[in-house]
Write a protein that holds these residues in place. Structure first.
Motif, PDB file in Angstrom:
ATOM      1  N   SER A 267       0.770  -1.233   0.134  1.00 10.60           N
ATOM      2  CA  SER A 267      -0.031   0.005   0.003  1.00 10.60           C
ATOM      3  C   SER A 267       0.835   1.086   0.023  1.00 10.60           C
ATOM      4  O   SER A 267       0.563   2.346  -0.561  1.00 10.60           O
ATOM      5  CB  SER A 267      -1.032   0.052   1.180  1.00 10.60           C
ATOM      6  N   CYS A 290     -11.075   3.201  -6.272  1.00  9.46           N
ATOM      7  CA  CYS A 290     -10.938   3.182  -4.887  1.00  9.46           C
ATOM      8  C   CYS A 290     -11.973   2.505  -4.249  1.00  9.46           C
ATOM      9  O   CYS A 290     -12.981   2.815  -4.706  1.00  9.46           O
ATOM     10  CB  CYS A 290     -10.170   4.250  -4.398  1.00  9.46           C
ATOM     11  N   THR A 295      -9.983   7.493   0.224  1.00 11.07           N
ATOM     12  CA  THR A 295      -8.605   7.280  -0.705  1.00 11.07           C
ATOM     13  C   THR A 295      -8.789   7.841  -2.021  1.00 11.07           C
ATOM     14  O   THR A 295      -7.740   8.101  -2.620  1.00 11.07           O
ATOM     15  CB  THR A 295      -8.705   5.520  -0.832  1.00 11.07           C
ATOM     16  N   ASP A 298      -7.622  11.412  -1.946  1.00  9.61           N
ATOM     17  CA  ASP A 298      -6.259  11.568  -1.472  1.00  9.61           C
ATOM     18  C   ASP A 298      -5.343  11.259  -2.750  1.00  9.61           C
ATOM     19  O   ASP A 298      -4.140  11.852  -3.179  1.00  9.61           O
ATOM     20  CB  ASP A 298      -5.738  10.381  -0.251  1.00  9.61           C
ATOM     21  N   GLN A 359      -7.558  -0.410  -5.269  1.00 12.79           N
ATOM     22  CA  GLN A 359      -7.657  -1.243  -4.272  1.00 12.79           C
ATOM     23  C   GLN A 359      -8.503  -2.503  -4.676  1.00 12.79           C
ATOM     24  O   GLN A 359      -9.481  -2.307  -5.675  1.00 12.79           O
ATOM     25  CB  GLN A 359      -8.618  -0.685  -3.077  1.00 12.79           C
TER      26      GLN A 359
END
Length: 482
Positions: A267, A290, A295, A298, A359
């Motif tokens: 990660s 994501c 996330t 970001d 992810q």
């Protein structure tokens, strides 16, 4: 692609003379051959659309006859026009009266067709496609969804509309306020019904269907068909024809022209790894998915700091900001769109070459719809999935469900030689985009539209009024006793 039609019930729906002559299989090569109106064909040809995809070629003859239809095909294979063209044929507009196809007393300002979709983004995409196909006949298509002010939508309904595309919540709101009259709907479409099931919208959909006339055409389109969706079809559809489009290259659920790569990644190294992937040879518009809103925000910010023209679409953004990012992405001002699964359906943008799963998705259906944003309409694409160590068990379940050959993803870092070789990344590429390659205008070049949003999110900040200094009496110094 081979298409397998299947009937629910024992009696084949009657075919009108119009549709009987179109059952010629592979000899159908254009939309005109399928018997759609000349004006609709002209509108499609004006934007370069002349030949149907298999799901469209099989669906149109059945749907044009007025029969109920269940359409099932992989994402990105053209389901929207499969139900959109029959809808356009079902509504009566002034152009039909002028052409002698309809009587003046058949005209109405109430909606004659309804499309129910699960997400705002899909609502916009379907609306745009229907407006394009109905442009020559001046078919009035209205998008109704949340996050926008009620007043413009109510005003549009008062002026008159032919087809409504909407999300369940806002449709029920307007119908409950007697602003939306569904009593004249002749055709209903449920698009991405399995997604509506996942989002918990099926009770709302059933309430909407109870407001519609009993005599109507119903079409249900989706990429997957869980049991609850089939149950819905059995309750509300009359002897539907089930049309399933499959590819001749195999029974796999993923599109064959999407090259898939699965990497086991740490990660903390993912931002560096993604920055190098985005500099691969031939990389065009790209989408990064994501699991969480935080996330997504970001990563979009980190990529912008590294020099990439990036935007974000997630649930914490107001509708104006979401639409700003989508417009910038479609217009090429932004070439990297970072989003949550809210955008996994409904974003149909040409030339998306890469999809990156930052992810691991929750399940196989989410995986299919994420990677389905590329490789659309027969084009090729690349899908990259970065799996954390903790997500390996989840990925193994997805891999097994889809029968993919990636049970043990290769451990990969931003400096791994095989990453550069597999994805065509130039040797020596760093995690920051060189200044000479920063040619996109960026998200700031796309204006934010004021939508009069509900809920207060995404509104433009009001300019504070200048402060006025007040004259105050001088204060008496404090006396302290020691």
């Amino acid at each position: 692609m081979a298409v397998v039609p299947r009937l629910y019930g024992t009696v084949r729906p009657p075919c009108s003379p119009r549709s009987a002559s179109h059952r010629r299989g592979s000899t159908l090569t254009t939309f005109r051959d399928l018997g759609i109106l000349t004006e609709t064909a002209e509108a499609l040809e004006a934007v370069g659309i002349t030949s149907p995809f298999p799901i469209q070629e099989m669906t149109l003859p059945v749907a044009l006859s007025g029969s109920d239809v269940i359409g099932q095909a992989k994402t990105g294979t053209g389901k929207t026009l499969g139900f959109g063209l029959p809808l356009l044929e079902r509504v009566t507009v002034p152009a039909d009266v002028e052409a002698g196809r309809a009587r003046p007393d058949q005209l109405t300002d109430a909606p004659q067709a309804l499309v129910v979709v699960p997400t705002r983004e899909l609502c916009q995409q379907v609306t745009n496609d229907l407006q394009t196909a109905g442009k020559v006949r001046n078919v009035r298509v209205l998008a109704i969804y949340g996050g926008r002010a009620y007043e413009p939508q109510v005003e549009a309904l008062k002026k008159g509309v032919d087809i409504i595309v909407g999300t369940p919540g806002r449709l029920l709101d307007l119908a409950g306020q007697k602003k939306l009259n569904l009593g004249h709907v002749r055709a209903l479409v449920l698009d991405e019904a399995d997604e509506m099931l996942d989002l918990g919208f099926l009770p709302d959909v059933e309430r909407i269907m109870s407001m519609l006339p009993a005599k109507r055409q119903t079409m249900l389109f989706s990429a997957t068909m869980p049991g609850a969706v089939i149950g819905l079809a059995r309750r509300y559809m009359s002897q539907p024809t089930h049309i399933r489009a499959t590819s001749p290259d195999g029974e796999g659920q993923t599109v064959a022209n999407i090259t898939q790569h699965i990497f086991r990644a740490h990660s903390m190294d993912k931002p560096e790894l993604v920055s190098r992937i985005l500099q691969a040879d031939g990389r065009g518009l790209s989408m990064i998915f994501c699991r969480t809103k935080r996330t997504a925000a970001d990563i979009a910010e980190q990529l912008a700091t590294r020099g990439f023209a990036s935007g974000a679409v997630h649930g914490d953004l107001g509708q104006g900001a979401r639409e700003q990012a989508l417009r910038a992405f479609r217009n090429g001002k932004v070439d990297v769109l970072v989003c949550t699964d809210v955008a996994a359906r409904g974003i149909d943008v040409d030339d998306v070459t890469h999809v990156i799963n930052y992810q691991s998705p929750e399940d196989e259906k989410t995986y299919l719809h994420r990677i389905g944003r590329t490789g659309r309409a027969g084009k090729s694409g690349t899908a990259i999935t970065l799996v954390d160590w903790d997500d390996i068990p989840r990925w193994k379940l997805i891999n097994k469900a889809l029968d993919l050959p990636f049970d043990e993803p290769e451990e990969t870092y931003s400096t791994s030689a095989h990453l550069y070789e597999l994805l065509g990344i130039p040797t020596g590429t760093k995690g920051v985009l060189p200044r000479a390659e920063r040619t996109r205008a960026g998200l700031g070049a796309e204006a934010v539209e004021d939508l009069g949003e509900t809920g207060g999110r995404g509104r433009k900040a009001s300019v504070p009024a200048p402060a006025v200094k007040e004259e105050r009496a001088p204060r008496t110094p404090r006396q302290r006793r020691r």
